[in-house]
Scaffold this active site. Sequence first.
Site, PDB file in Angstrom:
ATOM      1  N   ASP A  18       0.846  -1.186   0.000  1.00 34.94           N
ATOM      2  CA  ASP A  18       0.000   0.000   0.000  1.00 34.94           C
ATOM      3  C   ASP A  18       0.884   1.240   0.000  1.00 34.94           C
ATOM      4  O   ASP A  18       2.106   1.159   0.211  1.00 34.94           O
ATOM      5  CB  ASP A  18      -0.899   0.000   1.240  1.00 34.94           C
ATOM      6  CG  ASP A  18      -2.065   0.990   1.148  1.00 34.94           C
ATOM      7  OD1 ASP A  18      -2.257   1.605   0.088  1.00 34.94           O
ATOM      8  OD2 ASP A  18      -2.767   1.153   2.162  1.00 34.94           O
ATOM      9  N   LYS A  19       0.255   2.399  -0.237  1.00 36.13           N
ATOM     10  CA  LYS A  19       0.910   3.691  -0.076  1.00 36.13           C
ATOM     11  C   LYS A  19       0.091   4.536   0.885  1.00 36.13           C
ATOM     12  O   LYS A  19      -1.089   4.270   1.122  1.00 36.13           O
ATOM     13  CB  LYS A  19       1.077   4.420  -1.412  1.00 36.13           C
ATOM     14  CG  LYS A  19      -0.168   4.571  -2.261  1.00 36.13           C
ATOM     15  CD  LYS A  19      -1.151   5.629  -1.862  1.00 36.13           C
ATOM     16  CE  LYS A  19      -0.632   7.036  -2.029  1.00 36.13           C
ATOM     17  NZ  LYS A  19      -1.697   8.048  -1.709  1.00 36.13           N
ATOM     18  N   HIS A  20       0.740   5.538   1.447  1.00 41.82           N
ATOM     19  CA  HIS A  20       0.025   6.472   2.316  1.00 41.82           C
ATOM     20  C   HIS A  20       0.533   7.875   2.044  1.00 41.82           C
ATOM     21  O   HIS A  20       1.745   8.104   1.969  1.00 41.82           O
ATOM     22  CB  HIS A  20       0.250   6.137   3.790  1.00 41.82           C
ATOM     23  CG  HIS A  20      -0.390   7.148   4.711  1.00 41.82           C
ATOM     24  ND1 HIS A  20      -1.728   7.108   5.023  1.00 41.82           N
ATOM     25  CD2 HIS A  20       0.116   8.245   5.339  1.00 41.82           C
ATOM     26  CE1 HIS A  20      -2.017   8.128   5.819  1.00 41.82           C
ATOM     27  NE2 HIS A  20      -0.925   8.837   6.029  1.00 41.82           N
ATOM     28  N   ARG A  43      -6.093  13.834  21.648  1.00 43.33           N
ATOM     29  CA  ARG A  43      -4.998  14.688  21.180  1.00 43.33           C
ATOM     30  C   ARG A  43      -5.530  15.887  20.405  1.00 43.33           C
ATOM     31  O   ARG A  43      -4.966  16.983  20.481  1.00 43.33           O
ATOM     32  CB  ARG A  43      -4.048  13.879  20.294  1.00 43.33           C
ATOM     33  CG  ARG A  43      -3.190  12.860  21.050  1.00 43.33           C
ATOM     34  CD  ARG A  43      -2.526  11.868  20.104  1.00 43.33           C
ATOM     35  NE  ARG A  43      -1.800  12.554  19.048  1.00 43.33           N
ATOM     36  CZ  ARG A  43      -1.694  12.086  17.812  1.00 43.33           C
ATOM     37  NH1 ARG A  43      -2.285  10.965  17.444  1.00 43.33           N
ATOM     38  NH2 ARG A  43      -0.993  12.768  16.909  1.00 43.33           N
ATOM     39  N   SER A  56      -0.030   6.543  14.980  1.00 39.48           N
ATOM     40  CA  SER A  56      -1.388   6.605  14.456  1.00 39.48           C
ATOM     41  C   SER A  56      -1.456   6.080  13.030  1.00 39.48           C
ATOM     42  O   SER A  56      -2.320   5.272  12.684  1.00 39.48           O
ATOM     43  CB  SER A  56      -1.896   8.049  14.524  1.00 39.48           C
ATOM     44  OG  SER A  56      -3.188   8.155  13.979  1.00 39.48           O
ATOM     45  N   LYS A  88      -2.344   1.545  11.728  1.00 37.17           N
ATOM     46  CA  LYS A  88      -3.466   1.160  10.870  1.00 37.17           C
ATOM     47  C   LYS A  88      -2.973   0.409   9.631  1.00 37.17           C
ATOM     48  O   LYS A  88      -3.660  -0.485   9.135  1.00 37.17           O
ATOM     49  CB  LYS A  88      -4.267   2.401  10.477  1.00 37.17           C
ATOM     50  CG  LYS A  88      -4.990   3.041  11.665  1.00 37.17           C
ATOM     51  CD  LYS A  88      -5.983   4.086  11.242  1.00 37.17           C
ATOM     52  CE  LYS A  88      -5.328   5.392  10.834  1.00 37.17           C
ATOM     53  NZ  LYS A  88      -4.786   6.131  11.972  1.00 37.17           N
ATOM     54  N   LYS A  89      -1.811   0.765   9.125  1.00 36.24           N
ATOM     55  CA  LYS A  89      -1.252   0.034   7.980  1.00 36.24           C
ATOM     56  C   LYS A  89      -0.858  -1.385   8.394  1.00 36.24           C
ATOM     57  O   LYS A  89      -1.064  -2.344   7.642  1.00 36.24           O
ATOM     58  CB  LYS A  89      -0.059   0.796   7.413  1.00 36.24           C
ATOM     59  CG  LYS A  89      -0.417   2.156   6.822  1.00 36.24           C
ATOM     60  CD  LYS A  89      -1.430   2.033   5.702  1.00 36.24           C
ATOM     61  CE  LYS A  89      -1.811   3.364   5.099  1.00 36.24           C
ATOM     62  NZ  LYS A  89      -2.839   3.227   4.036  1.00 36.24           N
TER      63      LYS A  89
END
Length: 447
Positions: A91-93, A179, A194, A198-199
């Site tokens: 994946d990418k983010h 936060r 954070s 999730k990844k």
Amino acid sequence: MSSSGAKHVGLPQEWIRRKRDGQVLSMEEIEAFVQGVTSGDVSEAQIAAFSMAVFFQDLNVDERVALTLAVRDSGRVLRWDRGKLHGPILDKHSTGGVGDTVSLMLAPMLAACGVHVPMIAGRGLAHTGGTIDKLEAIPGYQTGVTIAHFQKVVETHGFSIVRQTEELAPADRRMYATRDVTATVEHLGLITASIVSKKLAAGLEHLVLDVKCGNGAVLQDVALARQLAESMVAVGNGAGMKTSALLTDMSVPLAWSAGNALEVKEVVDYFRDSASRHPRLDEVVLALGARLLVQADQCTTTEEARQTLENVRDNGRALEIWADQIEAMGGDPRVTDDPEKVLAHAPIVKPVRAPRSGTLTGYDVRQVGMTVVELGGGRTIPDAVIDPAVGLSGLPQVGTRFQAGENMALIHASSEQGWERAEARFLRGLLWDGDQNQPSVILEQLS
């Protein structure tokens, strides 16, 4: 929950005090804290105090890895059946920008190259657009399907894009909400945990990060963006997920358009009409995709990887896969044939005219993004309903020469008053007759 069998080795106030005083927390202490966040045994006040202690005393790499893994294990971690896959899971983010439609282009291109992309994406944040909002501009597309459905689509079609579910990394949602109201969002270690948690919860084997800087990025300063990239690369690799990053420029819009339905149309145009491709957007898509294919040993060289991506982009295979995936997610696949007929249209579409003669030499990209928000295409309060049809199209490139009164771009608005407010904000975001030393879109590569 964590499978490490961590014990509660003290009380939350003790871990907070130790971090407040600059001490290093053990993996067991961090796991116990996150377990308390998930169960409710740790209060919002204690989350806030812990976050502020971290903000001022920081976390070392081992602590960041421990926090990331603990947040990952606070909920379900996806497991993939190798017998149903034909390639690696990657994946990418992106850290967010204006006109950043990369995910909608790159995911089907990667799937067409024989890999699997289980993408858990987000909504728009402040002035930046969100992948989930863009997908929901496609009539019928469901971003909140069950995990079983999500995994089946990834296995069958090579990719799927959904929003975060209640089952994945629940500790992150509670920690982030606290936060957000305690001025501790910006800490690099907490941002890292954070994002990367999730990844990892998606069961990825490979990840490439698109960390943006420039006046349209969340982190505008290149040095700070580099530090975040280095943190996420170190933590991702430390957690067993092969991770690399690109630093990319967001000092100009990344696409010709900004706005949810308009950006979906631009994705279709990207695949169908080579002349319509925004050169900076195309470069980011190819650079991120090539890095992933080489990193996952699907191609030997960057040049081979780029050619492979260009082939599936140009021969129609990636668009075909995207249409099938849209249908599998409940959306109208005709959007890939005739987006004008399928997507929503704003009732007011009028050009912005150049207020003066001169050369456009830059953007305040945040103002461009906030123009879309002002039109109703983004949110000023959480969970607000947005208008998918509004936005900007035909955004000019830096270096374009205009005569006073000449058309510059189109504003798509829901009312005349909205159009007028958007015009004023958009014009405030234009820079004239200054230095044209626009940086390259790919600034650095980190691994």
